[in-house]
Structure formats: structure tokens, C-alpha cells
Design an enzyme around this catalytic site. Sequence first.
Site, PDB file in Angstrom:
ATOM      1  CG  ASP A  61      -1.824   1.194   1.220  1.00 18.63           C
ATOM      2  OD1 ASP A  61      -1.433   1.981   0.606  1.00 18.63           O
ATOM      3  OD2 ASP A  61      -3.082   1.228   2.119  1.00 18.63           O
ATOM      4  CD  GLN A 104     -12.728  15.759  -6.129  1.00 21.63           C
ATOM      5  OE1 GLN A 104     -11.883  15.713  -7.010  1.00 21.63           O
ATOM      6  NE2 GLN A 104     -14.077  15.039  -5.818  1.00 21.63           N
ATOM      7  CB  SER A 138      -1.919  11.099 -16.886  1.00 22.69           C
ATOM      8  OG  SER A 138      -2.653  11.896 -17.468  1.00 22.69           O
ATOM      9  CE1 TYR A 192      -5.342  10.661 -11.880  1.00 30.45           C
ATOM     10  CE2 TYR A 192      -5.614  12.274 -14.286  1.00 30.45           C
ATOM     11  CZ  TYR A 192      -5.113  10.570 -13.140  1.00 30.45           C
ATOM     12  OH  TYR A 192      -3.746   9.256 -14.093  1.00 30.45           O
ATOM     13  N   GLY A 193      -4.749  16.866 -11.887  1.00 30.06           N
ATOM     14  CA  GLY A 193      -3.364  16.953 -13.296  1.00 30.06           C
ATOM     15  C   GLY A 193      -1.922  17.387 -12.386  1.00 30.06           C
ATOM     16  CE  LYS A 196      -1.375  10.410 -12.206  1.00 28.92           C
ATOM     17  NZ  LYS A 196      -0.904   9.104 -11.944  1.00 28.92           N
ATOM     18  CB  VAL A 229      -6.684   3.074 -19.789  1.00 32.06           C
ATOM     19  CG1 VAL A 229      -5.746   1.259 -19.952  1.00 32.06           C
ATOM     20  CG2 VAL A 229      -5.042   2.993 -21.271  1.00 32.06           C
ATOM     21  NE  ARG A 230     -11.948  -1.164 -23.938  1.00 27.17           N
ATOM     22  CZ  ARG A 230     -11.295  -0.900 -25.281  1.00 27.17           C
ATOM     23  NH1 ARG A 230     -11.561   0.301 -25.732  1.00 27.17           N
ATOM     24  NH2 ARG A 230     -10.865  -1.612 -25.606  1.00 27.17           N
ATOM     25  CB  THR A 231      -8.856   1.565 -15.847  1.00 21.91           C
ATOM     26  OG1 THR A 231      -8.998   2.333 -16.158  1.00 21.91           O
ATOM     27  CG2 THR A 231      -7.528   0.794 -16.595  1.00 21.91           C
TER      28      THR A 231
HETATM   29  P1  NAP Z   1      -7.788   1.700 -11.831  1.00 25.11           P
HETATM   30  O1  NAP Z   1      -8.077   0.980 -12.978  1.00 25.11           O
HETATM   31  O2  NAP Z   1      -8.337   2.200 -11.215  1.00 25.11           O
HETATM   32  O3  NAP Z   1      -5.901   1.125 -11.153  1.00 25.11           O
HETATM   33  C1  NAP Z   1      -5.940   1.711 -10.397  1.00 25.11           C
HETATM   34  C2  NAP Z   1      -5.265   0.638  -9.431  1.00 25.11           C
HETATM   35  O4  NAP Z   1      -4.248   1.653  -8.434  1.00 25.11           O
HETATM   36  C3  NAP Z   1      -5.916   0.155  -8.482  1.00 25.11           C
HETATM   37  O5  NAP Z   1      -4.934  -1.170  -8.418  1.00 25.11           O
HETATM   38  C4  NAP Z   1      -6.138  -0.026  -7.251  1.00 25.11           C
HETATM   39  O6  NAP Z   1      -5.753  -0.436  -6.170  1.00 25.11           O
HETATM   40  C5  NAP Z   1      -4.730   0.738  -7.420  1.00 25.11           C
HETATM   41  N1  NAP Z   1      -3.763   1.448  -5.892  1.00 25.11           N
HETATM   42  C6  NAP Z   1      -4.811   2.797  -5.398  1.00 25.11           C
HETATM   43  N2  NAP Z   1      -4.007   3.270  -3.959  1.00 25.11           N
HETATM   44  C7  NAP Z   1      -3.090   2.842  -4.116  1.00 25.11           C
HETATM   45  C8  NAP Z   1      -2.547   2.380  -2.676  1.00 25.11           C
HETATM   46  N3  NAP Z   1      -2.503   3.551  -1.903  1.00 25.11           N
HETATM   47  N4  NAP Z   1      -1.013   1.779  -3.186  1.00 25.11           N
HETATM   48  C9  NAP Z   1      -1.557   0.795  -3.832  1.00 25.11           C
HETATM   49  N5  NAP Z   1      -2.104   0.813  -4.879  1.00 25.11           N
HETATM   50  C10 NAP Z   1      -3.552   1.954  -4.864  1.00 25.11           C
HETATM   51  O7  NAP Z   1      -6.780   2.630 -12.356  1.00 25.11           O
HETATM   52  P2  NAP Z   1      -6.008   2.810 -14.372  1.00 25.11           P
HETATM   53  O8  NAP Z   1      -6.624   3.427 -15.398  1.00 25.11           O
HETATM   54  O9  NAP Z   1      -5.615   1.378 -14.085  1.00 25.11           O
HETATM   55  O10 NAP Z   1      -4.960   3.725 -13.601  1.00 25.11           O
HETATM   56  C11 NAP Z   1      -3.578   3.251 -13.039  1.00 25.11           C
HETATM   57  C12 NAP Z   1      -1.879   4.044 -13.676  1.00 25.11           C
HETATM   58  O11 NAP Z   1      -2.655   5.039 -15.290  1.00 25.11           O
HETATM   59  C13 NAP Z   1      -2.571   6.013 -12.958  1.00 25.11           C
HETATM   60  O12 NAP Z   1      -1.688   6.008 -11.877  1.00 25.11           O
HETATM   61  C14 NAP Z   1      -3.347   6.604 -12.951  1.00 25.11           C
HETATM   62  O13 NAP Z   1      -3.448   7.294 -13.137  1.00 25.11           O
HETATM   63  C15 NAP Z   1      -3.099   6.432 -14.797  1.00 25.11           C
HETATM   64  N6  NAP Z   1      -3.925   6.843 -16.123  1.00 25.11           N
HETATM   65  C16 NAP Z   1      -4.588   6.140 -16.095  1.00 25.11           C
HETATM   66  C17 NAP Z   1      -5.091   6.732 -17.387  1.00 25.11           C
HETATM   67  C18 NAP Z   1      -6.944   5.895 -18.379  1.00 25.11           C
HETATM   68  O14 NAP Z   1      -7.183   6.282 -19.056  1.00 25.11           O
HETATM   69  N7  NAP Z   1      -7.096   4.824 -17.312  1.00 25.11           N
HETATM   70  C19 NAP Z   1      -4.973   7.753 -18.409  1.00 25.11           C
HETATM   71  C20 NAP Z   1      -3.741   8.172 -17.705  1.00 25.11           C
HETATM   72  C21 NAP Z   1      -2.720   7.926 -16.615  1.00 25.11           C
HETATM   73  P3  NAP Z   1      -7.709  -0.923  -5.319  1.00 25.11           P
HETATM   74  O15 NAP Z   1      -8.061  -1.651  -6.480  1.00 25.11           O
HETATM   75  O16 NAP Z   1      -6.604  -1.416  -4.045  1.00 25.11           O
HETATM   76  O17 NAP Z   1      -7.404   0.235  -5.468  1.00 25.11           O
END
Ligand code: NAP
Length: 275
Positions: A61, A104, A138, A192-193, A196, A229-231
Site C-alpha cells: 500500500d 480531493q 498522464s 489529478y492534473g 501528475k 484506457v478503459r479501466t
Molecule cells: P484503476 O483501474 O483504478 O487501477 C488503479 C490501481 O491503483 C488499482 O490497483 C488500485 O488498487 C491501485 N491503488 C490505488 N491506491 C493505491 C495505494 N495507496 N496503494 C497501492 N495501490 C493503490 O486505474 P488505471 O486506469 O489502471 O490507472 C493506473 C495508472 O494509470 C494510474 O496511475 C492512473 O493515474 C494512470 N492513468 C490512467 C489513464 C486511463 O485512461 N485509465 C490515463 C492516464 C494515466 P485498489 O484496487 O485497491 O483500489
Amino acid sequence: MSTKVAVVTGSNKGIGLAIVRSLCKQYQGDVYITARDVGRGQEAVESMVSEGLKPKFHQLDINDLESITTAAAFFKDKYGGVDVLINNAGIAFKAADTTPFPVQAEVTLKTNYFATRDMLTHFLPLIKAGGRVVNVSSFVGARTLNKCNSALQQRFRSEDISEEELNGLMEQFVDQAKKGEHEKGGWPDTAYGTSKTGLTVLSMIHARRLSKERPNDGVLVNACCPGWVRTDMAGSKAPKSPDEGAITPVYLALLPPGAAEPHGKFVSDKEVQQW
Ligand code: NAP
């Protein structure tokens, strides 16, 4: 030769899990899923096993200093250090979330900037010669940079900004957000911005520091954008699949031995971006 090891934070789902999947297929070494929640982490391991892959697991964590130091001690003890570190864990409030902006700002900066900073503080000394560090930032951070006032932009682009100065600026954003004064202070209205922007600048600071302090070790540190990305974070309308989002982080993690660049850059679609 000792077994190589790659560690991915926040890799129980989303882009982090896709990074693990890709590394398991191509990395000659152990690949660790890490997650703050052991149950979610082990489920992720099982999902990879069902695909015929064999990641390992360690709890991590990034908001918990003891969890960071315990994991760091584990990797030092078992592998003598870390070869690849991907700082992927991150959070984002949804646009519709009604949590007050000061909250936030504090919560987002805490994980995306300060906790990742703590990871780097404790893991960078463990990164072995030839190691690769990838910080998942990002494009939003790059856009945010351009919306900061000119004094902030100048500092975020300068070659002489220190980690201490950057920490201070990130704290200043949170403090001003709490007073509703961040826009007056030259910051855009995005937690968020800003987090990053900070992470990308921090990556550049560490890259410069490593070049100075360990000039012969060939460690490469970069920040990147995975794309949209689709997440769970970005929702179902994003154009890229998690596996597509993993491409750039994995490219940076597997830069070939002896490569000298990119280093200290912000990379998207495998291309160095202007900062
Ligand atoms: P996601 O599906 O929400 O996954 C985020 C991951 O981070 C989850 O495994 C979450 O764990 C974990 N996390 C959050 N807080 C944590 C902590 N304190 N310690 C350990 N793990 C923690 O998001 P994602 O889209 O895959 O994002 C991954 C990265 O890519 C992020 O840094 C995000 O800012 C970046 N990003 C994403 C996009 C996009 O379009 N998706 C675009 C640009 C950048 P839990 O399951 O326990 O919550």
C-alpha cells in the site's frame, strides 16, 4: 547470476495488471503483482494463473510507509534489489464526485504524488545497475502544466528544481486549495492534473540525480502516459484496452541493456513528448 525482478504497484487490476501480463510474457525474471489489499491481489494472481502466467505477489500500500519499507526490505533480502520498478498505483475522483475540492486535492496529491515519492525514496536506492524505473503519469499532467501560471511553468520546466522545492510546491497547491486560493496562486482547478504534473517533474529530478550520483550504472527513469484506457478509473468509453495501455510503460521497463535514452523524459505512445 541472481534472478531478476520486476515490481508493479497497484497491479491487481486495470493498467497495472495488464503491465504484469505483458511482463510475464516477455521479462526474463520474476514479476510481482503488488496490491494494497491481499485478497484483491491474490485474485489477480489467480486470474493470471488461469491465463497460464506465473506472477508472484507482495502486499504493498503506497500510502502506508510501513508497507513500503516492508516490501523494500523483502526485495532487498530476496533479490538483492530491484531491476524494474513501475509506479502505476494511482487514484482519480470521478468528475461527478461531490467531495469538496480541498479534500480531493489533499487525497489525490497524497497518493499520486507524495506516496509515489515515498516509493521512490525507499526503492530507488535498491534499483540495480541497468535498472528501469517507470512512473505512470498522464497527459493530463502535461495539459495541467500548460495551464499553470508562467512562474510555476518556469519552475516545472527548469533543470535546477530540487525534490524539496517540488515537494513544497505540491504542498502549496494543497494548502491553497484548502483556502480556495489555488487559482489565485496560479494553479489550474485540477487535483489529478497537478498530482501528475508533480510526478512527471519528480521523475525528471530523479533521472538527473541518478545521472550525477551513479553515472556508470545505466539506470533509466522515465514518466509516461499510458493513453486513455478503459479501466475503473477512466470508464468504458476510453479508446484503449488495458493491454494497449500497458505498451508504453512496458516499452520503458524493457529498454534494452546499454540504452542511454529516453531518460528523465515524459513518454507517450513510445515517443518522447515535449515538456
Ligand atoms: P484503476 O483501474 O483504478 O487501477 C488503479 C490501481 O491503483 C488499482 O490497483 C488500485 O488498487 C491501485 N491503488 C490505488 N491506491 C493505491 C495505494 N495507496 N496503494 C497501492 N495501490 C493503490 O486505474 P488505471 O486506469 O489502471 O490507472 C493506473 C495508472 O494509470 C494510474 O496511475 C492512473 O493515474 C494512470 N492513468 C490512467 C489513464 C486511463 O485512461 N485509465 C490515463 C492516464 C494515466 P485498489 O484496487 O485497491 O483500489
